[in-house]
Motif scaffolding. Sequence first.
Motif, short mmCIF file in Angstrom:
data_model
loop_
_atom_site.label_atom_id
_atom_site.label_comp_id
_atom_site.label_asym_id
_atom_site.label_seq_id
_atom_site.Cartn_x
_atom_site.Cartn_y
_atom_site.Cartn_z
N ALA A 39 0.84 -1.21 0.00
CA ALA A 39 0.00 0.00 0.00
C ALA A 39 0.87 1.25 0.00
O ALA A 39 0.59 2.22 -0.72
CB ALA A 39 -0.92 -0.01 1.22
N ALA A 40 1.94 1.23 0.80
CA ALA A 40 2.85 2.38 0.85
C ALA A 40 3.46 2.64 -0.53
O ALA A 40 3.60 3.78 -0.97
CB ALA A 40 3.95 2.12 1.89
N GLY A 41 3.80 1.54 -1.22
CA GLY A 41 4.38 1.69 -2.56
C GLY A 41 3.43 2.31 -3.55
O GLY A 41 3.85 2.99 -4.49
N ARG A 42 2.14 2.11 -3.36
CA ARG A 42 1.14 2.68 -4.27
C ARG A 42 1.22 4.21 -4.30
O ARG A 42 0.90 4.83 -5.31
CB ARG A 42 -0.26 2.24 -3.83
N PHE A 43 1.66 4.80 -3.20
CA PHE A 43 1.72 6.26 -3.14
C PHE A 43 2.88 6.85 -3.95
O PHE A 43 2.99 8.07 -4.07
CB PHE A 43 1.78 6.72 -1.67
N GLU A 44 3.73 5.99 -4.52
CA GLU A 44 4.75 6.48 -5.44
C GLU A 44 4.11 7.06 -6.70
O GLU A 44 4.73 7.84 -7.43
CB GLU A 44 5.71 5.35 -5.81
N LEU A 45 2.85 6.66 -6.95
CA LEU A 45 2.13 7.19 -8.11
C LEU A 45 1.83 8.68 -7.96
O LEU A 45 1.62 9.39 -8.94
CB LEU A 45 0.81 6.42 -8.30
N LYS A 46 1.75 9.14 -6.71
CA LYS A 46 1.48 10.56 -6.38
C LYS A 46 0.30 11.08 -7.20
O LYS A 46 -0.81 10.60 -7.06
CB LYS A 46 2.75 11.38 -6.56
N GLY A 47 0.54 12.07 -8.05
CA GLY A 47 -0.56 12.70 -8.79
C GLY A 47 -1.27 11.78 -9.76
O GLY A 47 -2.37 12.08 -10.23
N ASN A 48 -0.64 10.65 -10.10
CA ASN A 48 -1.26 9.71 -11.03
C ASN A 48 -2.10 8.65 -10.34
O ASN A 48 -2.65 7.76 -10.99
CB ASN A 48 -0.18 9.02 -11.87
N MET A 49 -2.17 8.72 -9.01
CA MET A 49 -2.97 7.75 -8.27
C MET A 49 -4.45 7.95 -8.59
O MET A 49 -4.95 9.09 -8.59
CB MET A 49 -2.72 7.91 -6.77
N ARG A 50 -5.14 6.85 -8.83
CA ARG A 50 -6.58 6.93 -9.13
C ARG A 50 -7.36 6.94 -7.82
O ARG A 50 -7.42 5.93 -7.12
CB ARG A 50 -7.01 5.75 -9.99
#
Length: 204
Positions: A39-50
Amino acid sequence: MPITLATPPEAAAAELGERLPPLARSAALEARAPAIGRAAGRFELKGNMRVARSLAEVADADVVASPVYALGLDQLAKGKLGDGARLTAWSWVIATEAGAVSAETLAETNRFAQITNAASAGRFRRALLDMAAGNADADGEAVQLRIPALHTSLLWIKGRREVYEVLDTSVAGLQTGRRYTAAELLKVLKPEAESRLRNDTLDG
Protein backbone atom coordinates in the motif's frame (compact mmCIF):
# COMPACT_ATOMS: atom_id res chain seq x y z
CA MET A 1 -29.19 12.47 -4.24
CA PRO A 2 -26.91 9.40 -4.41
CA ILE A 3 -24.23 8.34 -1.94
CA THR A 4 -21.20 10.54 -2.58
CA LEU A 5 -17.50 10.51 -1.71
CA ALA A 6 -15.64 13.51 -0.30
CA THR A 7 -12.67 15.09 -2.11
CA PRO A 8 -9.52 14.62 0.01
CA PRO A 9 -7.16 17.51 0.75
CA GLU A 10 -4.34 17.90 -1.80
CA ALA A 11 -1.87 18.71 0.97
CA ALA A 12 -2.63 15.42 2.70
CA ALA A 13 -2.14 13.48 -0.53
CA ALA A 14 1.21 15.20 -1.04
CA GLU A 15 2.23 14.32 2.51
CA LEU A 16 1.50 10.63 1.96
CA GLY A 17 3.30 10.74 -1.38
CA GLU A 18 6.44 11.86 0.44
CA ARG A 19 6.20 9.82 3.64
CA LEU A 20 4.96 6.40 2.53
CA PRO A 21 7.05 5.25 -0.47
CA PRO A 22 10.23 4.80 1.66
CA LEU A 23 8.27 2.29 3.78
CA ALA A 24 7.67 0.17 0.69
CA ARG A 25 11.43 -0.40 0.40
CA SER A 26 11.66 -1.91 3.89
CA ALA A 27 12.46 -5.63 3.73
CA ALA A 28 11.46 -6.03 7.39
CA LEU A 29 8.04 -4.50 6.73
CA GLU A 30 7.55 -6.69 3.67
CA ALA A 31 8.21 -9.75 5.83
CA ARG A 32 6.00 -8.71 8.76
CA ALA A 33 3.17 -6.81 7.03
CA PRO A 34 3.30 -7.17 3.23
CA ALA A 35 -0.04 -5.41 2.74
CA ILE A 36 1.31 -2.26 4.39
CA GLY A 37 4.45 -2.32 2.27
CA ARG A 38 2.48 -2.70 -0.94
CA ALA A 39 0.00 0.00 0.00
CA ALA A 40 2.85 2.38 0.85
CA GLY A 41 4.38 1.69 -2.56
CA ARG A 42 1.14 2.68 -4.27
CA PHE A 43 1.72 6.26 -3.14
CA GLU A 44 4.75 6.48 -5.44
CA LEU A 45 2.13 7.19 -8.11
CA LYS A 46 1.48 10.56 -6.38
CA GLY A 47 -0.56 12.70 -8.79
CA ASN A 48 -1.26 9.71 -11.03
CA MET A 49 -2.97 7.75 -8.27
CA ARG A 50 -6.58 6.93 -9.13
CA VAL A 51 -8.72 8.25 -6.27
CA ALA A 52 -12.37 7.15 -6.32
CA ARG A 53 -14.66 10.13 -6.89
CA SER A 54 -17.89 8.12 -6.82
CA LEU A 55 -19.13 4.73 -5.63
CA ALA A 56 -18.94 3.44 -9.20
CA GLU A 57 -15.18 4.10 -9.23
CA VAL A 58 -14.34 2.32 -5.95
CA ALA A 59 -13.77 -1.12 -7.51
CA ASP A 60 -11.09 0.05 -9.97
CA ALA A 61 -9.52 2.94 -8.04
CA ASP A 62 -6.11 2.79 -6.33
CA VAL A 63 -7.55 4.37 -3.20
CA VAL A 64 -10.82 5.55 -1.66
CA ALA A 65 -10.50 8.46 0.75
CA SER A 66 -12.94 9.45 3.47
CA PRO A 67 -13.15 11.90 6.36
CA VAL A 68 -12.94 10.34 9.83
CA TYR A 69 -15.08 11.74 12.63
CA ALA A 70 -14.55 10.93 16.31
CA LEU A 71 -17.28 10.79 18.96
CA GLY A 72 -16.65 10.98 22.69
CA LEU A 73 -18.57 9.22 25.45
CA ASP A 74 -19.81 12.54 26.84
CA GLN A 75 -21.55 13.40 23.57
CA LEU A 76 -22.90 9.88 23.15
CA ALA A 77 -24.34 9.92 26.68
CA LYS A 78 -26.24 13.08 25.69
CA GLY A 79 -27.89 11.14 22.86
CA LYS A 80 -25.70 12.60 20.12
CA LEU A 81 -24.15 10.70 17.23
CA GLY A 82 -23.15 12.61 14.12
CA ASP A 83 -24.17 15.93 15.66
CA GLY A 84 -21.67 15.36 18.47
CA ALA A 85 -18.75 14.15 16.36
CA ARG A 86 -15.80 16.19 15.15
CA LEU A 87 -13.59 15.76 12.11
CA THR A 88 -10.20 14.41 13.22
CA ALA A 89 -8.56 12.67 10.27
CA TRP A 90 -8.69 11.42 6.69
CA SER A 91 -8.46 7.73 5.86
CA TRP A 92 -7.03 6.55 2.56
CA VAL A 93 -8.04 2.90 2.00
CA ILE A 94 -5.90 0.96 -0.46
CA ALA A 95 -6.75 -2.55 -1.64
CA THR A 96 -3.72 -4.85 -2.10
CA GLU A 97 -3.27 -8.53 -2.92
CA ALA A 98 -2.39 -9.03 0.76
CA GLY A 99 -5.43 -7.20 2.12
CA ALA A 100 -6.75 -3.66 2.55
CA VAL A 101 -4.75 -0.96 4.32
CA SER A 102 -5.70 2.44 5.71
CA ALA A 103 -3.18 5.30 5.65
CA GLU A 104 -4.33 8.24 7.76
CA THR A 105 -3.61 11.94 7.94
CA LEU A 106 -4.61 14.42 10.63
CA ALA A 107 -7.46 16.72 9.57
CA GLU A 108 -6.00 19.78 11.28
CA THR A 109 -2.48 19.63 9.87
CA ASN A 110 -2.64 17.14 6.95
CA ARG A 111 0.33 15.37 8.53
CA PHE A 112 0.77 11.60 8.34
CA ALA A 113 -0.72 9.91 11.41
CA GLN A 114 -0.61 6.12 10.93
CA ILE A 115 -0.88 3.23 8.51
CA THR A 116 -2.72 0.06 9.51
CA ASN A 117 -4.05 -3.18 8.05
CA ALA A 118 -6.91 -3.38 10.55
CA ALA A 119 -9.88 -5.44 9.37
CA SER A 120 -12.10 -2.34 9.40
CA ALA A 121 -10.26 -0.97 6.32
CA GLY A 122 -11.32 -3.91 4.17
CA ARG A 123 -14.82 -3.87 5.60
CA PHE A 124 -15.16 -0.16 4.76
CA ARG A 125 -14.23 -0.78 1.13
CA ARG A 126 -16.47 -3.87 0.84
CA ALA A 127 -19.40 -1.94 2.31
CA LEU A 128 -18.96 0.76 -0.34
CA LEU A 129 -18.84 -1.86 -3.10
CA ASP A 130 -22.05 -3.37 -1.76
CA MET A 131 -23.71 0.05 -1.74
CA ALA A 132 -22.43 0.69 -5.28
CA ALA A 133 -24.40 -2.40 -6.32
CA GLY A 134 -27.55 -0.64 -5.10
CA ASN A 135 -27.82 -2.38 -1.75
CA ALA A 136 -28.47 0.68 0.39
CA ASP A 137 -31.42 2.92 1.11
CA ALA A 138 -29.32 5.93 2.04
CA ASP A 139 -28.57 9.44 0.84
CA GLY A 140 -25.44 11.38 1.79
CA GLU A 141 -21.66 11.39 1.98
CA ALA A 142 -19.72 8.24 2.90
CA VAL A 143 -17.49 8.96 5.91
CA GLN A 144 -16.17 7.05 8.91
CA LEU A 145 -17.32 7.53 12.48
CA ARG A 146 -15.22 6.23 15.35
CA ILE A 147 -15.95 5.93 19.05
CA PRO A 148 -12.46 5.26 20.44
CA ALA A 149 -13.55 4.61 24.04
CA LEU A 150 -15.84 1.80 22.81
CA HIS A 151 -13.39 0.47 20.18
CA THR A 152 -16.11 1.01 17.59
CA SER A 153 -15.74 2.05 13.96
CA LEU A 154 -18.62 2.66 11.56
CA LEU A 155 -19.27 3.58 7.96
CA TRP A 156 -21.59 6.56 8.25
CA ILE A 157 -23.65 7.80 5.31
CA LYS A 158 -23.87 11.39 6.47
CA GLY A 159 -26.84 13.23 5.02
CA ARG A 160 -30.61 13.38 4.73
CA ARG A 161 -31.15 9.60 4.79
CA GLU A 162 -28.31 8.51 7.00
CA VAL A 163 -27.34 4.96 7.85
CA TYR A 164 -24.54 3.43 9.91
CA GLU A 165 -22.75 0.14 9.19
CA VAL A 166 -20.60 -1.40 11.92
CA LEU A 167 -17.04 -2.05 10.72
CA ASP A 168 -15.58 -3.09 14.06
CA THR A 169 -16.74 -2.96 17.67
CA SER A 170 -16.21 -4.28 21.19
CA VAL A 171 -19.82 -3.51 22.18
CA ALA A 172 -21.73 -6.75 22.74
CA GLY A 173 -25.05 -5.33 21.52
CA LEU A 174 -23.72 -4.41 18.06
CA GLN A 175 -23.14 -6.73 15.12
CA THR A 176 -20.25 -6.22 12.69
CA GLY A 177 -21.50 -5.81 9.12
CA ARG A 178 -25.02 -4.83 10.13
CA ARG A 179 -26.57 -1.49 9.20
CA TYR A 180 -28.38 0.59 11.80
CA THR A 181 -30.42 3.76 11.91
CA ALA A 182 -29.33 6.47 14.34
CA ALA A 183 -32.17 5.54 16.70
CA GLU A 184 -31.18 1.86 16.69
CA LEU A 185 -27.55 2.70 17.39
CA LEU A 186 -28.36 5.08 20.22
CA LYS A 187 -30.55 2.47 21.87
CA VAL A 188 -27.42 0.32 22.30
CA LEU A 189 -24.65 2.91 22.61
CA LYS A 190 -26.17 5.57 24.87
CA PRO A 191 -26.60 3.24 27.89
CA GLU A 192 -23.11 1.85 27.23
CA ALA A 193 -21.61 5.36 27.28
CA GLU A 194 -23.52 6.28 30.43
CA SER A 195 -22.28 3.12 32.15
CA ARG A 196 -18.65 3.74 31.17
CA LEU A 197 -18.80 7.34 32.37
CA ARG A 198 -20.35 6.27 35.70
CA ASN A 199 -17.65 3.67 36.23
CA ASP A 200 -14.92 6.17 35.35
CA THR A 201 -16.34 8.57 37.94
CA LEU A 202 -16.45 5.85 40.62
CA ASP A 203 -12.92 4.72 39.78
CA GLY A 204 -11.68 8.30 39.97
